[in-house]
Every structure is written in structure tokens, then in C-alpha cells.
Design a protein around this motif. Structure first.
Motif, PDB file in Angstrom:
ATOM      1  N   ALA A  41      30.093  27.732  38.142  1.00  0.00           N
ATOM      2  CA  ALA A  41      30.894  28.438  37.864  1.00  0.00           C
ATOM      3  C   ALA A  41      30.360  29.728  37.469  1.00  0.00           C
ATOM      4  CB  ALA A  41      31.049  28.349  36.023  1.00  0.00           C
ATOM      5  N   THR A  42      28.595  30.072  37.397  1.00  0.00           N
ATOM      6  CA  THR A  42      28.188  31.264  37.856  1.00  0.00           C
ATOM      7  C   THR A  42      28.185  31.606  39.463  1.00  0.00           C
ATOM      8  OG1 THR A  42      26.473  30.427  36.238  1.00  0.00           O
ATOM      9  CG2 THR A  42      25.641  32.047  37.466  1.00  0.00           C
ATOM     10  N   MET A  43      28.604  30.715  40.092  1.00  0.00           N
ATOM     11  CA  MET A  43      28.859  31.480  41.410  1.00  0.00           C
ATOM     12  C   MET A  43      29.985  32.615  41.677  1.00  0.00           C
ATOM     13  SD  MET A  43      25.675  30.949  43.682  1.00  0.00           S
ATOM     14  CE  MET A  43      27.607  30.875  45.267  1.00  0.00           C
ATOM     15  N   GLN A  44      31.124  31.956  40.204  1.00  0.00           N
ATOM     16  CA  GLN A  44      32.160  32.925  40.534  1.00  0.00           C
ATOM     17  C   GLN A  44      32.352  33.641  39.929  1.00  0.00           C
ATOM     18  OE1 GLN A  44      33.580  31.951  42.497  1.00  0.00           O
ATOM     19  NE2 GLN A  44      32.742  29.637  42.729  1.00  0.00           N
ATOM     20  N   LEU A  45      30.893  34.604  39.537  1.00  0.00           N
ATOM     21  CA  LEU A  45      30.943  36.044  38.195  1.00  0.00           C
ATOM     22  C   LEU A  45      31.328  37.217  39.357  1.00  0.00           C
ATOM     23  CD1 LEU A  45      27.218  35.410  35.828  1.00  0.00           C
ATOM     24  CD2 LEU A  45      29.503  34.911  35.449  1.00  0.00           C
ATOM     25  N   LYS A  93      34.576  39.217  37.420  1.00  0.00           N
ATOM     26  CA  LYS A  93      34.561  41.037  37.252  1.00  0.00           C
ATOM     27  C   LYS A  93      35.348  41.353  38.242  1.00  0.00           C
ATOM     28  CE  LYS A  93      31.720  44.275  36.833  1.00  0.00           C
ATOM     29  NZ  LYS A  93      29.255  44.697  37.288  1.00  0.00           N
ATOM     30  N   GLY A  94      35.985  40.902  39.299  1.00  0.00           N
ATOM     31  CA  GLY A  94      36.362  41.606  40.396  1.00  0.00           C
ATOM     32  C   GLY A  94      38.146  41.339  39.829  1.00  0.00           C
ATOM     33  N   ASN A 117      32.171  42.337  28.012  1.00  0.00           N
ATOM     34  CA  ASN A 117      31.658  43.372  28.104  1.00  0.00           C
ATOM     35  C   ASN A 117      31.278  42.603  30.241  1.00  0.00           C
ATOM     36  OD1 ASN A 117      30.271  45.308  28.969  1.00  0.00           O
ATOM     37  ND2 ASN A 117      28.756  45.085  27.875  1.00  0.00           N
ATOM     38  N   PRO A 118      31.798  43.198  30.672  1.00  0.00           N
ATOM     39  CA  PRO A 118      31.353  43.484  32.675  1.00  0.00           C
ATOM     40  C   PRO A 118      30.584  44.425  32.502  1.00  0.00           C
ATOM     41  CG  PRO A 118      32.930  45.464  32.111  1.00  0.00           C
ATOM     42  CD  PRO A 118      32.950  44.096  30.451  1.00  0.00           C
ATOM     43  N   ASN A 119      29.679  44.909  31.870  1.00  0.00           N
ATOM     44  CA  ASN A 119      28.628  45.530  31.922  1.00  0.00           C
ATOM     45  C   ASN A 119      26.909  44.697  30.927  1.00  0.00           C
ATOM     46  OD1 ASN A 119      29.416  47.956  33.528  1.00  0.00           O
ATOM     47  ND2 ASN A 119      30.455  48.431  32.142  1.00  0.00           N
ATOM     48  N   ASP A 120      27.528  43.542  30.614  1.00  0.00           N
ATOM     49  CA  ASP A 120      26.564  43.012  29.632  1.00  0.00           C
ATOM     50  C   ASP A 120      25.292  42.787  30.309  1.00  0.00           C
ATOM     51  OD1 ASP A 120      26.344  41.021  27.359  1.00  0.00           O
ATOM     52  OD2 ASP A 120      25.875  40.098  29.240  1.00  0.00           O
TER      53      ASP A 120
END
Length: 163
Positions: free
Chosen positions: A32-36, A40-41, A72-75
Motif C-alpha cells: 500500500a505504501t508503494m502506491q502513495l 497522489k498523482g 493532505n497531500p503535503n502531509d
């Protein structure tokens, strides 16, 4: 090194030292983290439906790690996790705290991303190899085991959600 300490990879590369990343999260959390970056994109913050993660079917927002669920995409933690998984393929190896029988599908899906990926669980089985009998008494947990929930769980149908 810990999988989420990607900055150590830069130092190891500069010094020509092989480095192995240890992720102490489940393989499905790593996937799941590999999909961050993709999340976002695709503008999927906040997440609604996730039906495209390799080897992970029927995933709901509640199933993903909390840092994936940010609005928040800038988290800072979100960015930190992206940096960690972007750096991981550069490591000499990746170690995940899981075992094949539990996460085989996810491990298979992660293996093209990490050619040298290793599952090292379940760690509690290593207790059988402790030389000091005093340490075996505490097991892998310092908390007193509570078994009352097992009695309740045994009253539920297999593969049922507890509603």
C-alpha cells in the motif's frame, strides 16, 4: 536499516556499503505504501475506492495504513513514506516482518519491485532457539496474555465480520 530511514541509504551508497532495509510492517502495508505516489498523482486524497493495488483485492480505506489515508497531500508523514519506498529498490535487500504462508500473493507482487526481498517471520518461532530459559518465560511480549477474547471469537462464524 529500518525501511523508513531512507536517508541512511544515501550514506551507504556514498561509502559503497551494501545496505538491507528492514520493514517491520506487514507486506500488504508495504505494498500500500508503494502506491502513495500513484495515489497522489491520481488525486485520490482523500481515498474513496482502492481497486488497483496488485495482489490486494477487496481493499477498503480502513484497511490501509493511517498515513495513506491523509487528506493532505503535503502531509509530512505521507511524504516521508513516499521517500522511503522510493529509496527501497536501491537497497541491497529488503526484509519484511511476515511469512510466506501469510502474505505469498503480496510477496509475489512485491518481488519485481524488490528483487532481493526476504520474509523473516514469524519471529516468535525464534524463541525456540533462545539459549537462556529465563528469557523464554516472557515470550515475545511483555504484556500478560488475555485469552477472554478467544472464547468470544470462537462463537463467531469463520471469515465473518464482527457486527
Amino acid at each position: 536499516m529500518h525501511g523508513f530511514m531512507a536517508f541512511t541509504l544515501i550514506a551507504a551508497q556514498e561509502l559503497g556499503i551494501p545496505i538491507v532495509m528492514l520493514f517491520i510492517i506487514p507486506a500488504c502495508s508495504l505494498m500500500a505504501t508503494m502506491q502513495l505516489r500513484s495515489l497522489k498523482g491520481k488525486g485520490l486524497t482523500p481515498l474513496k475506492v482502492v481497486d488497483w493495488i496488485p495482489s490486494m483485492r477487496d481493499i477498503h480505506l480502513r484497511d490501509l495504513p493511517i498515513y495513506v489515508r491523509t487528506t493532505n497531500p503535503n502531509d509530512v508523514i505521507f511524504k516521508f513514506a513516499i521517500d522511503a519506498v522510493d529509496s527501497a529498490p536501491k537497497a541491497s535487500g529488503v526484509v519484511i516482518l511476515t511469512f510466506d504462508a501469510l502474505d505469498q500473493d503480496v510477496l509475489d507482487a512485491l518481488s519485481p519491485m524488490f528483487p532481493r526481498i526476504h520474509a523473516i517471520g514469524p519471529l516468535q518461532l525464534l524463541l525456540n532457539y533462545l539459549p537462556n530459559d529465563r528469557l523464554k518465560l516472557i515470550g515475545y511480549n511483555l504484556w500478560k496474555e488475555e485469552t477472554e477474547c478467544l472464547h468470544w471469537l470462537n462463537t463467531k462464524a469463520p471469515n465473518s465480520w464482527f457486527m
